[in-house]
Motif scaffolding. Structure first.
Motif, PDB file in Angstrom:
ATOM      1  N   ALA A  51       0.834  -1.197   0.000  1.00 12.15           N
ATOM      2  CA  ALA A  51       0.000   0.000   0.000  1.00 12.15           C
ATOM      3  C   ALA A  51       0.871   1.248   0.000  1.00 12.15           C
ATOM      4  O   ALA A  51       0.614   2.204  -0.740  1.00 12.15           O
ATOM      5  CB  ALA A  51      -0.924  -0.008   1.215  1.00 12.15           C
ATOM      6  N   THR A  52       1.922   1.231   0.830  1.00 13.77           N
ATOM      7  CA  THR A  52       2.808   2.394   0.876  1.00 13.77           C
ATOM      8  C   THR A  52       3.497   2.598  -0.470  1.00 13.77           C
ATOM      9  O   THR A  52       3.619   3.729  -0.951  1.00 13.77           O
ATOM     10  CB  THR A  52       3.870   2.198   1.980  1.00 13.77           C
TER      11      THR A  52
ATOM     12  N   ILE B  68       2.411   1.681  -3.453  1.00 19.40           N
ATOM     13  CA  ILE B  68       1.451   2.189  -4.435  1.00 19.40           C
ATOM     14  C   ILE B  68       1.180   3.672  -4.192  1.00 19.40           C
ATOM     15  O   ILE B  68       1.157   4.486  -5.110  1.00 19.40           O
ATOM     16  CB  ILE B  68       0.134   1.377  -4.371  1.00 19.40           C
ATOM     17  N   TYR B  69       1.050   4.016  -2.908  1.00 20.72           N
ATOM     18  CA  TYR B  69       0.825   5.423  -2.582  1.00 20.72           C
ATOM     19  C   TYR B  69       1.970   6.276  -3.123  1.00 20.72           C
ATOM     20  O   TYR B  69       1.763   7.302  -3.765  1.00 20.72           O
ATOM     21  CB  TYR B  69       0.689   5.592  -1.065  1.00 20.72           C
TER      22      TYR B  69
ATOM     23  N   ILE C 207       0.052   7.854  -6.069  1.00 18.63           N
ATOM     24  CA  ILE C 207      -0.858   8.827  -5.485  1.00 18.63           C
ATOM     25  C   ILE C 207      -0.138  10.066  -4.978  1.00 18.63           C
ATOM     26  O   ILE C 207      -0.593  11.191  -5.187  1.00 18.63           O
ATOM     27  CB  ILE C 207      -1.679   8.171  -4.347  1.00 18.63           C
TER      28      ILE C 207
END
Lengths: 293, 401
Positions: free
Chosen positions: B201-202, B204-205, B209
């Motif tokens: 998740a980190t 991908i962020y 993002i």
């Protein structure tokens, strides 16, 4: 990117995206908080211990008071010793592998072996160093045995960094140099190495950071539990920072009392690693800029 | 001119020679390390699980041919009391140990310097039909009338599958690595299960993002954290995590498998984040733009296009994370409590292979059984990391190109 997202998406999609992105932000926030929380915690608890006296004096009262000077010196000796051994051999081997050895089974095999060695847990190096250097070659628990063990640990990493650095030099440099009549070594030493040097040097600094923090390889090859004097020869034992942190936090004479010392030691270790990483980054940036202009 | 060229050529040759020499020495050293490790480690299978100078002997009329290490342990623990349980006569087993020799003989009988001890042991074994004697080889006299019980060599399968690890047990060492292997796998598995979703998740962020500015701060700092020595993470685990787990889960000791897994997860996070972020960013711009142009949202593009495209890089991140976690020594040694039992719960102490080596090497005598057993553990560890590297080399890397 949002400019690229077409308008008129169904609301469901958009809500999903908002929720999803929010979740990812939160997770990243959590991860960063945990990782930095650890750093902050060590800094917060360790800073009160950091005095000039702490860095420059011997441990006292069963290691519950005083400083960590012998451990700092010991770690310095080990880093120096291991790098004196591993850096020249590693860089030379890297040059040989990348510039001289022709592609083929031998090269693939050696590369596979060094890659493998780079992945072998450090405790296995400790096991090996203890059996070979300490016992079979009879160096005893000594700076020599510890440095060789740590050097072996760093060797595959240095070879790999050197190779990567050399690989990133464009082949046109080599061809141009050889076409001008330069010999192979002239090409390597005057054309390829100067370009690759910053990356090799960065690798050296990063391995210093790594070697200074390794505990398992020195447990049985050099580290002394308590030895408040400085080494006189390479056959002496020394204290070392990571081992010192390990013993005073798990089996010291008075674990509660020596906590402050432990925080201080952890902070010194972190500072060494941070300093070497920041220095490496700085050198890399400096040379990248210089090469561009 | 001629001389000059000759000198130049000579210099070339010498330098090439030096470089070749150093490369060859390194390669040979690497191979020697591996050979040395395995030679010592395999040594454990060449001997019985008992120190070489010790023996077990019975009366010559005793019909029990052979004893397994487990049986011997049970006898000395008092769990087996009758010879009949071992296929012998219906008599109770009478133990004889040199440690408590004074209960069998008086000081006068033994002599001032125990010079009569070998003789006495011999007589005792000849007299007592049901004895099982455990003593040093040097006490065997010329006319020894007893029968030495042959001990089977340690089998590879026994070594791997026995579930007790008591390398210093007397008279027979219990060398079952299963609890250690399972302990290592348990801790590693949970660590990766914790670290993977968070790390991914980190990553991908950071890759998709976050604004470039945030990324340019996050990325180098997270890389920096990968370099922090494991002993510091272990220390943090010891002073913060262990008491925390003890309080929250209300367990007697906080040094548990869970503590080890959390520390390992924290340590694996920077590796997983950095590598998977790198691979997420290699997804070509065209793919992404095509997906967005087809009306997919950014969120859908991430999940259906970018993550699948980078799956091999993410696999690489997981594999490297596992490799790092399996071999991690100090942090695990400091927080898992080091009980060599097969793990049943994450809230109980357990022990991993690297931690065992680090904890026990100091007390193992050089060249002895225990020492060789630890080398065998080192070999197991080496094989585990070797397999991980092979997977990485042959499965993950080729897909990249």
């Amino acid at each position: 990117m949002s400019a690229l997202t077409p308008k008129g998406n169904s609301t469901r999609k958009r809500i999903l995206q908002i929720v999803g992105f929010g979740a990812f932000r939160a997770i990243t926030g959590f991860v960063v908080a945990v990782l930095f929380g650890i750093l902050f915690f060590i800094f917060h608890e360790g800073l009160p211990a950091m005095t000039w006296k702490f860095i420059t004096s011997n441990p006292e009262n069963g290691m519950t008071e005083g400083g960590i000077f012998p451990a700092i010196v010991g770690t310095g000796c080990l880093v120096l010793g291991s790098m004196l051994f591993a850096f020249p051999i590693g860089v030379m081997s890297g040059i040989w592998l990348n510039e001289y050895l022709k592609d083929g089974y031998l090269k693939r095999f050696i590369n596979m072996m060094t890659n493998n060695l780079a992945g072998v847990p450090s405790v296995v190096f400790g096991l090996f160093g203890m059996a070979l250097f300490v016992n079979q070659l009879k160096f005893g628990d000594s700076i020599l045995a510890g440095s060789l063990t740590l050097g072996l640990l760093a060797l595959p990493v240095i070879i790999r960094t050197t190779e990567e650095a050399l690989k990133s030099v464009d082949d046109s440099y080599r061809i141009a140099s050889l076409a001008l009549g330069a010999s192979q070594w002239q090409t390597v030493s005057k054309v390829v190495l100067p370009v690759a040097f910053p990356n090799i040097f960065t690798g050296l600094i990063l391995s210093i950071g790594r070697v200074s923090g390794e505990t398992a390889p020195i447990l049985f090859t050099v580290a002394a539990y308590f030895l408040p004097k400085l080494p006189h020869s390479i056959f002496d034992q020394v204290m070392a920072l990571p081992y010192h942190l390990y013993v005073i936090s798990t089996s010291g004479t008075d674990i509660e009392k020596s906590r402050v010392i432990a925080y201080g030691t952890a902070l010194v270790l972190i500072c060494i690693v941070l300093a070497s990483n920041i220095l490496a980054g700085f050198i890399r940036r400096y040379y990248t800029k210089k090469n561009k202009t | 001119m001629q001389v000059n060229r000759f000198l130049k050529n000579l210099k070339e040759k010498i330098i090439e020679g030096i470089l070749t020499l150093s490369g060859t020495i390194t390669s040979i050293a690497v191979i020697l390390i591996i050979i040395f490790l395995f030679k010592e480690g395999i040594g454990v299978f060449n001997q019985a699980p008992m120190e070489k100078e010790l023996i077990l002997a019975v009366n010559k009329d005793n019909h029990v041919k052979e004893l397994t290490p487990r049986q011997i342990k049970d006898i000395f623990d008092g769990k087996i009391a009758m010879w009949s349980e071992l296929g012998g006569s219906k008599d109770s087993i009478k133990l004889f140990r040199t440690e408590d020799v004074s209960t069998y003989f008086t000081e006068e009988e033994l002599g001032a310097n125990f010079e009569h001890l070998p003789q006495k042991i011999n007589e005792y074994i000849a007299r007592e039909k049901n004895v099982l004697a455990f003593f040093n080889k040097k006490y065997i006299t010329k006319g020894f009338s007893g029968r030495i019980i042959p001990l089977k060599k340690i089998g590879v399968m026994d070594f791997l599958l026995d579930n007790e690890w008591f390398p210093t047990a007397q008279p027979v060492a219990q060398l079952g690595v299963l609890p250690l292997i399972l302990g290592t796998l348990w801790v590693t598995l949970l660590a990766i299960l914790l670290a993977l979703p968070l790390g991914l998740a980190t990553a991908i962020y950071m890759a998709e993002i976050a604004s470039p500015k945030i990324r340019s701060i996050l990325k180098p700092t997270i890389e920096l954290l990968a370099g922090i020595p494991s002993v510091v993470y272990g220390f943090f685990g010891l002073v913060v995590l262990v008491p925390f787990i003890q309080r929250v889960f209300n367990v007697p000791v906080g040094e548990t498998g869970l503590a080890g897994s959390i520390v390992l997860a924290i340590m694996a996070l920077p590796t997983i984040i950095t590598i998977s972020e790198d691979s997420l960013r290699t997804a070509p711009r065209q793919l992404k733009e095509a997906s967005l142009a087809l009306g997919a949202s950014h969120w859908q593009t991430i999940w259906r296009v970018i993550v699948p495209y980078s799956s091999s890089g993410i696999t690489a991140a997981i594999i490297l994370g596992v490799g790092r976690a399996i071999g991690e020594t100090m942090a695990v040694l400091m927080v898992t409590g080091n009980a060599a039992v097969i793990p049943h719960s994450y809230l109980a102490p357990l022990r991993t292979i690297p931690a065992t080596i680090a904890a026990e090497l100091g007390e193992a005598s050089y060249g002895g059984l225990h020492f060789k057993a630890l080398f065998a553990l080192g070999c197991i560890l080496f094989i585990m990391t070797f397999i991980i590297n092979l997977i990485f080399e042959f499965i993950v890397k080729p897909k990249k190109h």
